[in-house]
Design a protein around this motif. Structure first.
Motif, PDB file in Angstrom:
ATOM      1  N   UNK A   1       7.594  -8.143  -4.880  1.00 45.82           N
ATOM      2  CA  UNK A   1       7.374  -7.814  -6.284  1.00 45.82           C
ATOM      3  C   UNK A   1       5.893  -7.492  -6.471  1.00 45.82           C
ATOM      4  N   UNK A   2       5.533  -6.238  -6.262  1.00 36.77           N
ATOM      5  CA  UNK A   2       4.136  -5.832  -6.214  1.00 36.77           C
ATOM      6  C   UNK A   2       3.520  -5.655  -7.597  1.00 36.77           C
ATOM      7  N   UNK A   3       2.356  -6.227  -7.756  1.00 35.74           N
ATOM      8  CA  UNK A   3       1.558  -5.990  -8.945  1.00 35.74           C
ATOM      9  C   UNK A   3       0.667  -4.784  -8.707  1.00 35.74           C
ATOM     10  N   UNK A   4      -0.335  -4.616  -9.534  1.00 35.93           N
ATOM     11  CA  UNK A   4      -1.245  -3.479  -9.386  1.00 35.93           C
ATOM     12  C   UNK A   4      -2.025  -3.639  -8.085  1.00 35.93           C
ATOM     13  N   UNK A   5      -2.069  -2.580  -7.299  1.00 42.28           N
ATOM     14  CA  UNK A   5      -2.696  -2.641  -5.979  1.00 42.28           C
ATOM     15  C   UNK A   5      -4.094  -2.028  -5.941  1.00 42.28           C
ATOM     16  N   UNK A   6      -4.692  -1.824  -7.096  1.00 43.03           N
ATOM     17  CA  UNK A   6      -6.033  -1.245  -7.128  1.00 43.03           C
ATOM     18  C   UNK A   6      -6.024   0.180  -6.625  1.00 43.03           C
ATOM     19  N   UNK A   7      -7.000   0.545  -5.819  1.00 42.93           N
ATOM     20  CA  UNK A   7      -7.116   1.906  -5.308  1.00 42.93           C
ATOM     21  C   UNK A   7      -5.956   2.288  -4.388  1.00 42.93           C
ATOM     22  N   UNK A   8      -5.286   1.290  -3.799  1.00 46.17           N
ATOM     23  CA  UNK A   8      -4.160   1.567  -2.911  1.00 46.17           C
ATOM     24  C   UNK A   8      -2.869   1.828  -3.686  1.00 46.17           C
ATOM     25  N   UNK A   9      -2.908   1.647  -5.007  1.00 43.60           N
ATOM     26  CA  UNK A   9      -1.710   1.805  -5.823  1.00 43.60           C
ATOM     27  C   UNK A   9      -1.328   3.272  -5.961  1.00 43.60           C
ATOM     28  N   UNK A  10      -0.029   3.528  -5.971  1.00 42.37           N
ATOM     29  CA  UNK A  10       0.487   4.872  -6.219  1.00 42.37           C
ATOM     30  C   UNK A  10       0.602   5.024  -7.732  1.00 42.37           C
ATOM     31  N   UNK A  11      -0.427   5.604  -8.323  1.00 36.07           N
ATOM     32  CA  UNK A  11      -0.494   5.761  -9.771  1.00 36.07           C
ATOM     33  C   UNK A  11      -0.435   4.376 -10.415  1.00 36.07           C
ATOM     34  N   UNK A  12       0.551   4.117 -11.256  1.00 37.46           N
ATOM     35  CA  UNK A  12       0.673   2.808 -11.888  1.00 37.46           C
ATOM     36  C   UNK A  12       1.985   2.133 -11.483  1.00 37.46           C
ATOM     37  N   UNK A  13       2.431   2.374 -10.265  1.00 35.94           N
ATOM     38  CA  UNK A  13       3.689   1.844  -9.760  1.00 35.94           C
ATOM     39  C   UNK A  13       3.615   0.339  -9.557  1.00 35.94           C
ATOM     40  N   UNK A  14       4.686  -0.354  -9.970  1.00 37.09           N
ATOM     41  CA  UNK A  14       4.728  -1.815  -9.912  1.00 37.09           C
ATOM     42  C   UNK A  14       6.113  -2.306  -9.508  1.00 37.09           C
ATOM     43  N   UNK A  15       6.170  -3.559  -9.073  1.00 39.99           N
ATOM     44  CA  UNK A  15       7.433  -4.253  -8.890  1.00 39.99           C
ATOM     45  C   UNK A  15       8.183  -3.929  -7.619  1.00 39.99           C
ATOM     46  N   UNK A  16       9.445  -4.359  -7.604  1.00 39.60           N
ATOM     47  CA  UNK A  16      10.311  -4.190  -6.437  1.00 39.60           C
ATOM     48  C   UNK A  16      10.633  -2.736  -6.144  1.00 39.60           C
ATOM     49  N   UNK A  17      10.685  -1.904  -7.193  1.00 42.50           N
ATOM     50  CA  UNK A  17      11.098  -0.515  -7.036  1.00 42.50           C
ATOM     51  C   UNK A  17       9.942   0.458  -7.234  1.00 42.50           C
ATOM     52  N   UNK A  18       8.723  -0.064  -7.371  1.00 43.57           N
ATOM     53  CA  UNK A  18       7.551   0.773  -7.627  1.00 43.57           C
ATOM     54  C   UNK A  18       7.794   1.707  -8.819  1.00 43.57           C
ATOM     55  N   UNK A  19       8.269   1.105  -9.898  1.00 47.22           N
ATOM     56  CA  UNK A  19       8.509   1.844 -11.137  1.00 47.22           C
ATOM     57  C   UNK A  19       7.198   1.955 -11.908  1.00 47.22           C
ATOM     58  N   UNK A  20       7.096   2.993 -12.720  1.00 43.60           N
ATOM     59  CA  UNK A  20       5.843   3.282 -13.415  1.00 43.60           C
ATOM     60  C   UNK A  20       5.998   3.119 -14.925  1.00 43.60           C
ATOM     61  N   UNK A  21       5.158   2.284 -15.540  1.00 41.28           N
ATOM     62  CA  UNK A  21       5.183   2.187 -17.001  1.00 41.28           C
ATOM     63  C   UNK A  21       4.955   3.545 -17.665  1.00 41.28           C
ATOM     64  N   UNK A  22       4.072   4.351 -17.096  1.00 39.74           N
ATOM     65  CA  UNK A  22       3.760   5.655 -17.686  1.00 39.74           C
ATOM     66  C   UNK A  22       4.924   6.634 -17.597  1.00 39.74           C
TER      67      UNK A  22
END
Length: 195
Positions: A107-128
């Motif tokens: 369950x990934x939180x924000x990964x900083x510079x390594x993050x794919x845009x604003x992708x989060x969580x189990x499915x790398x879903x994006x709030x935006x």
């Protein structure tokens, strides 16, 4: 899996899919929707419920990771949410394979510079992109139900190869990558669906 090996596996899978597409469009109502793949690339699960979990056999080389307690808990949360949504085991297999690809069931939180845009969580879903708030997306039940809502909107998802169903929901830059997790996802669902 190291980056070079992963790129090689994905490249081979891409060539296999491209070869099938070059031969003509796939008819998903045929008995063998894996046109273009050799028999060696297709593997059947040797379990009584294989028809429900992997109805078309797996496509391409399979990956597997050892799961820790947190990853197992997340897999169980995906299964529970699938049951809550009233969907069959196959939906859980697709969901778990998708999460294995997107986050390795973490369950990934924000990964900083390594993050794919604003992708989060189990499915790398994006709030935006409208998947929900960061708090919702990092809730395993909510994120699974959101994924399943998208899956239910895919006409014929039950009869599609896993990677096609997952890609239609996720719209990933690596559309064929989901296929490599189908066997492990089916094994997880087989182990925990009735527990």
């Amino acid at each position: 899996m190291n980056t070079m090996l992963r790129k090689s596996v994905l490249g081979i899978a891409g060539l296999a899919v491209a070869g099938g597409l070059a031969a003509g469009p796939l008819n998903h109502h045929e008995a063998a929707p894996t046109a273009g793949l050799s028999e060696a690339a297709m593997v059947q699960v040797d379990k009584p419920d294989a028809g429900k979990l992997i109805p078309h056999g797996v496509q391409g080389a399979q990956s597997k990771i050892d799961l820790n307690d947190e990853q197992i808990a997340n897999a169980k949360a995906i299964i529970a949410a699938t049951k809550k949504a009233g969907l069959p085991e196959r939906a859980a297999v697709i969901s778990i394979a998708t999460s294995l690809q997107e986050s390795k069931l973490e369950n990934l939180g924000h990964l900083g510079d390594a993050n794919d845009h604003d992708s989060l969580g189990l499915f790398q879903q994006r709030p935006s992109s409208g998947w929900g708030t960061p708090e919702q997306i990092t809730d395993p039940e909510y994120s699974t139900l959101a994924f399943l809502k998208g899956l239910k909107q895919v006409d014929g998802w039950q009869d599609m190869p896993l990677t096609e169903a997952a890609q239609t929901v996720q719209v990933s830059a690596y559309p064929d990558a989901y296929a490599q997790w189908e066997q492990q996802a089916a094994d997880i669902v087989g182990q925990y669906w009735n527990s």
